[in-house]
Scaffold this motif. Structure first.
Motif, PDB file in Angstrom:
ATOM      1  N   ARG A 582      20.129 -73.156  23.112  1.00 28.69           N
ATOM      2  CA  ARG A 582      19.143 -72.158  22.687  1.00 28.69           C
ATOM      3  C   ARG A 582      18.918 -71.164  23.805  1.00 28.69           C
ATOM      4  O   ARG A 582      18.516 -71.524  24.912  1.00 28.69           O
ATOM      5  CB  ARG A 582      17.816 -72.793  22.309  1.00 28.69           C
ATOM      6  N   GLN A 583      19.208 -69.917  23.506  1.00 25.91           N
ATOM      7  CA  GLN A 583      18.984 -68.842  24.478  1.00 25.91           C
ATOM      8  C   GLN A 583      17.496 -68.516  24.539  1.00 25.91           C
ATOM      9  O   GLN A 583      16.832 -68.459  23.502  1.00 25.91           O
ATOM     10  CB  GLN A 583      19.769 -67.605  24.053  1.00 25.91           C
ATOM     11  N   PRO A 584      16.947 -68.322  25.746  1.00 27.48           N
ATOM     12  CA  PRO A 584      15.535 -67.939  25.841  1.00 27.48           C
ATOM     13  C   PRO A 584      15.245 -66.669  25.040  1.00 27.48           C
ATOM     14  O   PRO A 584      16.033 -65.717  25.060  1.00 27.48           O
ATOM     15  CB  PRO A 584      15.327 -67.707  27.337  1.00 27.48           C
ATOM     16  N   ARG A 708      30.224 -64.914   8.846  1.00 32.09           N
ATOM     17  CA  ARG A 708      28.773 -64.835   8.666  1.00 32.09           C
ATOM     18  C   ARG A 708      28.276 -66.144   8.041  1.00 32.09           C
ATOM     19  O   ARG A 708      28.823 -66.589   7.035  1.00 32.09           O
ATOM     20  CB  ARG A 708      28.411 -63.653   7.770  1.00 32.09           C
ATOM     21  N   PRO A 709      27.271 -66.764   8.626  1.00 36.20           N
ATOM     22  CA  PRO A 709      26.784 -68.027   8.071  1.00 36.20           C
ATOM     23  C   PRO A 709      26.051 -67.833   6.755  1.00 36.20           C
ATOM     24  O   PRO A 709      25.801 -66.700   6.329  1.00 36.20           O
ATOM     25  CB  PRO A 709      25.854 -68.556   9.162  1.00 36.20           C
ATOM     26  N   ALA A 710      25.679 -68.953   6.140  1.00 33.90           N
ATOM     27  CA  ALA A 710      24.994 -68.912   4.852  1.00 33.90           C
ATOM     28  C   ALA A 710      23.603 -68.300   5.000  1.00 33.90           C
ATOM     29  O   ALA A 710      23.056 -68.184   6.107  1.00 33.90           O
ATOM     30  CB  ALA A 710      24.898 -70.326   4.276  1.00 33.90           C
ATOM     31  N   PRO A 716      20.172 -68.190  15.858  1.00 34.05           N
ATOM     32  CA  PRO A 716      20.896 -66.983  16.315  1.00 34.05           C
ATOM     33  C   PRO A 716      22.345 -67.265  16.692  1.00 34.05           C
ATOM     34  O   PRO A 716      23.172 -66.343  16.698  1.00 34.05           O
ATOM     35  CB  PRO A 716      20.088 -66.535  17.547  1.00 34.05           C
ATOM     36  N   SER A 717      22.654 -68.511  17.016  1.00 35.95           N
ATOM     37  CA  SER A 717      24.018 -68.875  17.389  1.00 35.95           C
ATOM     38  C   SER A 717      24.749 -69.477  16.197  1.00 35.95           C
ATOM     39  O   SER A 717      24.174 -70.240  15.425  1.00 35.95           O
ATOM     40  CB  SER A 717      23.995 -69.882  18.546  1.00 35.95           C
TER      41      SER A 717
END
Length: 927
Positions: A582-584, A708-710, A716-717
Motif C-alpha cells: 500500500r502506497q502512502p 483494467r480491473p473489474a 490503486p494497485s
C-alpha cells in the motif's frame, strides 16, 4: 421423521508447517496433535475420520520424531480413517512452476502408493489464488473435484465473508473449467475451513452455535448437503466431537449430523447437484473484489526467496532431470530416482503458501535459504555426474580436425528449443596431481611458468569461432574416482567465452580449444556479430541505444518497431505488510527519468557487448514515525495515514545491458545496495502498444488478462503474478519482459501500457491476525536482479519470442570432456562408459518446434515404469501438430498423463494437441 438436510462434519487441521512461528515450534505442536489424534482414534470408534490436510509431508514430519508410531499411524491410513494425500505439500500455485506443481502431485501419489489408498480430493484450502489449468491437471490425475478457499468471492479480515451482490457464483458449489475445457466440481469454503470448529457438546451453547452456522452454510449451499470443517490453522483435534454430534442430532431432528469425509460428502453432493450451477473459467484470482484481499503482493515479498526458488526448480526440472535422462538413455549411468525425489522434496518444503510467499516470520525464511541450498547442491551434483558420464563416453579421438593438443569441451542444451548464445567455460589446459611433484607449491610454480599460448575455439567440422580468452592462472582441484581415494591436483586454467550457434534442443555439441597454429587457415563459422558505435549496440535482430538517463531504446529490425524509454526505475513508499502493498496516500512517485547516468562499454567482442550504466539516486529512508505507532496498534493497512520519512538515503543502481550475437533479446542485470525501508522498486517498460489486455506466463498457460480491473476493484494497485514473462501486443507488434525470479508485475493504465516489474519490496511486518515484526523482510544490503527485453512480431509463441523467454531462465551446461583423447586424461586413463562411444554432437529427442504454439516442459524418467517422459503444452486455442523423433530405441510410445501412466498407445510419436492442452508422452525403452 425424514431428514431435510445433512451436516457433513469433517475433522481436520490446516497445517502450515511454518508461519507466525518457526518450523520447529509448529513441529512440536504437530507431534502433540498427532499423538492426540491416534489416541482418539484408538479410544472413540465414533470418531470415524480425520483429513490430514491434503499433504503427505505431515506423516514424514511426525515420524521424524515419533518413528515408533509408524505402524499405528500407517494402519489408520490403510483403513481409510486418516485421509492421506494427494499432494506432498500445500503449495502456492502461482509462485511455483508448472513442473513443480506436477512433482508435488506425483510425489504425493508416490508417498501414498504403499498404502493402496489416497485421497482423491483436489485440495487447495488456502492457496493465494488458483491456477487456471488446475481442472485439467486434476482430471489427468483422476481427481474430479477441487476444494478451495479463495479466488471467486471477497474475504476480509480473518476471512470474513463480505456482503456483496457480485459473487461470481451464487453457490459454494460451481463447475470450474480449464482453458482446454476440462471441468471439475468446484467447492468453495464460502464460510472458510473453520466453520465447524469447536462444536459445543452443551445443549444451550450448541443451540446458539448451530442456529448461526446452519444458516450461514445454507446461505451459499446449492444442495441440502452442508459442509462443516471441524478444525482450523494448527487446531488441536476436538476429542468430545462424538458427544457434540449427539447433542446436535437431539436438537435438530430434521438434520442428519454425520462425522464425514470428503469422499462421502462429494458423493452425496454429486448426487444432488442442481442443473443451474455457474461455470467459472480459468484462473481464480479474486478479480471481482475490492482488490485488497488477493494477497498477490506476496509475489514481491522477500524477492530473494523467489530468485532462489526459480534457480532451484529450473536447475532440477530443466537441467538435472534432462541430463540424467540423457545419461540413462546413453547407458552410461542409471537414472537417480531417489536422489531427484530427495532434491524435489527438499525444494518443495519451501513451497507452502506461507513459505514461498515470504509472509512468515524471519526465522522461517532463514531456514528456507538453507533448504534451497541443499536442494540445489544435490541437483548440481546430479547434473555434474550425468554430464561427466556423458563426456567420458564421447569419441573425441575421432575428430581429426582437433589434433592431439586440443582441449575438448561439451555444451549441453537442456531446453526444448535449438539454442544460440554466448557460452562461458573454465578449461584446464594442463594439470599435475600431487604425487607427481615434491609439493603443491612447487607444482603451482611449475605450472605458472608454462606459457599460456594462443588458442582458438573449433567445432568438430574444423570451423573456428571468435572467442574471448582469460588466463586464470593456477588453481587447486580434485577428482573423486569411484574406485580409489580422492586425487588432488594443481591446474592451469583459462576462461573461454564464445558464441555457440544452433545447439540442438535436448542435445549437445562438442567444441575444442586448439592451438592457434593448428587452426591457421581454418574456415570461420558463419555467425552473427555485435557492433558498437558510441553507446549503441547492434546485431542482426536488434538495435539498442543507451540514453543519457540510463534507459534504452530498442528497435526490432524485423518489423522496424521502436520502443523508447525502457528500464527507467520507479520508487514508492509501502506502508502495507508482507501480504499487501500500500502506497502512502498522496505520496510522490519517484523515477530515474530525470537523472543522468554514467555510461561505460564494459565488454566488446563480436560475440557480446556489455554496456554499464550507473545511476546515483536518493530515496526516502523509511516510512515516518506514524507508521511505527500504527503497526503496534494494529491499524488496518487500508486506514493507515503514515507518510515517507524526510530523511534520504543513497540508492546507486548499476545496470548491465548485454546484447549477444544472434539474439533477439536484450539481457539486463541490475545491482544495488538497498538501504531504504518501507518501499518498492520497479523497472518500467512503456510499450506504446494499444491493447486492453496483456499476456502473462502462468502455470502451463500464457494467460490473457485484462489491463483494467473489474468495477468492484478499488485498490490503486493492480499487481499480478507471472512465471517467466509478461507481454503486451497490439496484434502486430509485441514486447515481452522475461525475468529470473521476479514474480510480480503490473500493466499501468498510463496511456502507454507500461509493464512495471517489481524488483524489490521492503516490508517490516507479517500482517494478518497479529503483530509480528519482520525486519529482515526489508531486504537490506546487496541485491542483484535479472530480466530481459524481447520485442517480437505477430504471435508471441509462433514467433519464438516466448521460447526465448523460457530459454532465458535455463543455464547452459558446459563441461570439459574427460575422454581418453584429451590432454587431461580421464581417471585411470580410460573412458568410464562401459564401452559406450557417443558422437561428439547429438540430440536425444527432436520435435517440430519451429513456429509452433507448443511449449516444451520436461524430459525425465518415470520411476514406476522406467519410461522416458516428455511433456508439452499448447499455448494457443487452436489444435497444433506435435511430431517427435526419438533418437533412441523405443518399443512403444504412449500418451500419458501428469502421473506418468501409460494411457493409450500411439502409432507413432505424433499427436494433434488440442488448444491449451497439456500433453505427456512416455516412451517404453528397448531392453
Amino acid at each position: 421423521m425424514a431428514k431435510h438436510k445433512t451436516a457433513h462434519i469433517i475433522s481436520h487441521t490446516h497445517w502450515d508447517r511454518e508461519w507466525y512461528m518457526p518450523y520447529e515450534h509448529h513441529h512440536l505442536l504437530l507431534i502433540e496433535l498427532m499423538d492426540k489424534l491416534l489416541d482418539t482414534l484408538d479410544q472413540d470408534p465414533e470418531y470415524r475420520y480425520f483429513h490430514l490436510d491434503g499433504q503427505t509431508i505431515i506423516r514424514e514430519d511426525y515420524l521424524q520424531v515419533r518413528p515408533e508410531q509408524r505402524e499405528r499411524l500407517d494402519r489408520y491410513i490403510r483403513e481409510g480413517r486418516i485421509h492421506f494425500g494427494p499432494w506432498y505439500v500445500l503449495q502456492d500455485e502461482f509462485l511455483t512452476s508448472g513442473e513443480a506443481n506436477l512433482r508435488n502431485l506425483l510425489i504425493g501419489h508416490m508417498d501414498a502408493r504403499p498404502f493402496g489408498i489416497i485421497s482423491k480430493t483436489g485440495y487447495f484450502p488456502d492457496s493465494f489464488g488458483n491456477m487456471g489449468q488446475a481442472p485439467q491437471i486434476l482430471q489427468q490425475a483422476g481427481i474430479t473435484n477441487a476444494i478451495f478457499g479463495r479466488g471467486v468471492k471477497p474475504t476480509g479480515f480473518n476471512n470474513e465473508v463480505s456482503e456483496m451482490d457480485t459473487y461470481e457464483s451464487p453457490y459454494s458449489e460451481m463447475v470450474w473449467r480449464s482453458p482446454d475445457g476440462s471441468e471439475v466440481l468446484g467447492v468453495l469454503f464460502a464460510n472458510w475451513y473453520c466453520n465447524g470448529m469447536e462444536v459445543p457438546a452443551d445443549p444451550e451453547a450448541a443451540k446458539a452455535y448451530w442456529d448461526k452456522n446452519l444458516a450461514d452454510a445454507e446461505k451459499f449451499a446449492s444442495t441440502p448437503h452442508l459442509l462443516f470443517m471441524n478444525g482450523c490453522d494448527h487446531q488441536p483435534i476436538q476429542t468430545d466431537l462424538s458427544a457434540a454430534i449427539h447433542t446436535a442430532s437431539d436438537l435438530y431432528p430434521d438434520v442428519e449430523f454425520v462425522h464425514s469425509n470428503f469422499d462421502e460428502y462429494l458423493k452425496a453432493l454429486e448426487d444432488s447437484i442442481p442443473s443451474n450451477l455457474v461455470t467459472v473459467e480459468g484462473e481464480l484470482r479474486s478479480q471481482h473484489t475490492d482488490g485488497w484481499g488477493t494477497l498477490v503482493n506476496t509475489a514481491s515479498a522477500r524477492v530473494y526467496l523467489k530468485q532462489l526458488n526459480q534457480s532451484g526448480q529450473t536447475l532440477l526440472e530443466k537441467v538435472a532431470e534432462p541430463l540424467a535422462a540423457f545419461a540413462a538413455l546413453a547407458g552410461v549411468q542409471a537414472y537417480p530416482h531417489s536422489l531427484l525425489t530427495y532434491a524435489w522434496k527438499t525444494l518443495m518444503q519451501n513451497h507452502p503458501h506461507d513459505s514461498i510467499c515470504g509472509c512468515s516470520v524471519d526465522e522461517v525464511h532463514r531456514e528456507m535459504v538453507t533448504r534451497f541450498a541443499k536442494s540445489s547442491q544435490m541437483a548440481e551434483a546430479i547434473a555434474a555426474q550425468s554430464a561427466a558420464a556423458l563426456t567420458e563416453a564421447m569419441d573425441v579421438a575421432g575428430v581429426a580436425a582437433w589434433g592431439l593438443d586440443a582441449v575438448p569441451f561439451t555444451v549441453f542444451n537442456t531446453s526444448g528449443w535449438s539454442r544460440t548464445g554466448t557460452v562461458t567455460v573454465e578449461l584446464i589446459t594442463v594439470k599435475k596431481y600431487f604425487p607427481e611433484g615434491p609439493n603443491p607449491q612447487a607444482l603451482a610454480r611449475e605450472l605458472a611458468q608454462e606459457p599460456l599460448g594462443e588458442w582458438q575455439v573449433m567445432d568438430e567440422e574444423g570451423k573456428v569461432y571468435p572467442a574471448g580468452l582469460a588466463d586464470l592462472g593456477v588453481h587447486f582441484g580434485y577428482e573423486l574416482p569411484k574406485d580409489r581415494f580422492r586425487q588432488p591436483y594443481m591446474a592451469r586454467k583459462i576462461r573461454v567465452s564464445f558464441p555457440a550457434a544452433d545447439v540442438a534442443a535436448l542435445g549437445y555439441r562438442t567444441y575444442a580449444l586448439v592451438p592457434a597454429a593448428a587452426a591457421a587457415g581454418a574456415e570461420a563459422a558463419a555467425l552473427d556479430s555485435v557492433h558498437v558505435q558510441g553507446y549503441t549496440m547492434e546485431n542482426a535482430k536488434l538495435i539498442v541505444a543507451v540514453a543519457d538517463n540510463g534507459t534504452v531504446t530498442v528497435t526490432d529490425k524485423q518489423s522496424g518497431a521502436v520502443y523508447a524509454g525502457l528500464n527507467a526505475y520507479e520508487n514508492t513508499g509501502d506502508i502495507g505488510n508482507e501480504y499487501v502493498y500500500r502506497q502512502p496516500e498522496g505520496s510522490e512517485v519517484l523515477t530515474t527519468e530525470g537523472l543522468t547516468a554514467e555510461i561505460t562499454c564494459l565488454e566488446q567482442s563480436p560475440a557480446r557487448v556489455v554496456m554499464q550504466t550507473v545511476l546515483r539516486w536518493e530515496v526516502p529512508a523509511s516510512a515516518d514515525e506514524t507508521f511505527l505507532t500504527e503497526k503496534r496498534q494494529m491499524v488496518p493497512f487500508t486506514e493507515r495515514t503514515a507518510q515517507r520519512s524526510a530523511q534520504m538515503v543513497p540508492l546507486v543502481l548499476t545496470t548491465l545491458y548485454t546484447l549477444e550475437a544472434g539474439s533477439g533479446m536484450l539481457q539486463v542485470s541490475t545491482s544495488f545496495n538497498n538501504q531504504a525501508k518501507d518501499q518498492r522498486l520497479r523497472a518500467l517498460f512503456p510499450t506504446g502498444l494499444e491493447s486492453d489486455h496483456h499476456y502473462a506466463d502462468s502455470v502451463f498457460e500464457v494467460a490473457r488478462r485484462n489491463n483494467r480491473p473489474a468495477a468492484e476493484w478499488i485498490n490503486p494497485s493492480n499487481a499480478q503474478h507471472q512465471q517467466v514473462f509478461v507481454s503486451v501486443t497490439d496484434g502486430v507488434h509485441g514486447l515481452a519482459v522475461a525475468n529470473k525470479g521476479l514474480n510480480e508485475y503490473e500493466v499501468l493504465l498510463d496511456g502507454k501500457n507500461t509493464i512495471a516489474v517489481t524488483l524489490l519490496r521492503s516490508s517490516s511486518e507479517l500482517g494478518d491476525w497479529g503483530v509480528f515484526e519482520t525486519p529482515e523482510a526489508q531486504c537490506l544490503g546487496e541485491q542483484t536482479v535479472e530480466y530481459a527485453i524481447i520485442p517480437y512480431t505477430g504471435d508471441g509463441a509462433v514467433s519464438g519470442a516466448y521460447a526465448q523467454a523460457y530459454q532465458y531462465q535455463v543455464p547452459w551446461t558446459v563441461l570439459q570432456t574427460q575422454g581418453p583423447a584429451t590432454r587431461v586424461p580421464a581417471v585411470n586413463g580410460q573412458p568410464h562408459s562401459g564401452g559406450v562411444n557417443l558422437p561428439v554432437s547429438g540430440q536425444w529427442l527432436s520435435w517440430n518446434s519451429e513456429a509452433s504454439p507448443l511449449a516444451f516442459s520436461t524430459l525425465k524418467m518415470a520411476e514406476e515404469t522406467g519410461d522416458l517422459v516428455a511433456r508439452w503444452y499448447n499455448l494457443g486455442g487452436e489444435p497444433a501438430e506435435l511430431k517427435v523423433q526419438p533418437a533412441f530405441g523405443a518399443e512403444a510410445v504412449y500418451e500419458s498423463d501428469v502421473l506418468e501412466r501409460r494411457v493409450s498407445k500411439l502409432a507413432a510419436a505424433e499427436q494433434n494437441v488440442d488448444g491449451y492442452k497439456i500433453v505427456t508422452q512416455v516412451y517404453q525403452l528397448e531392453k
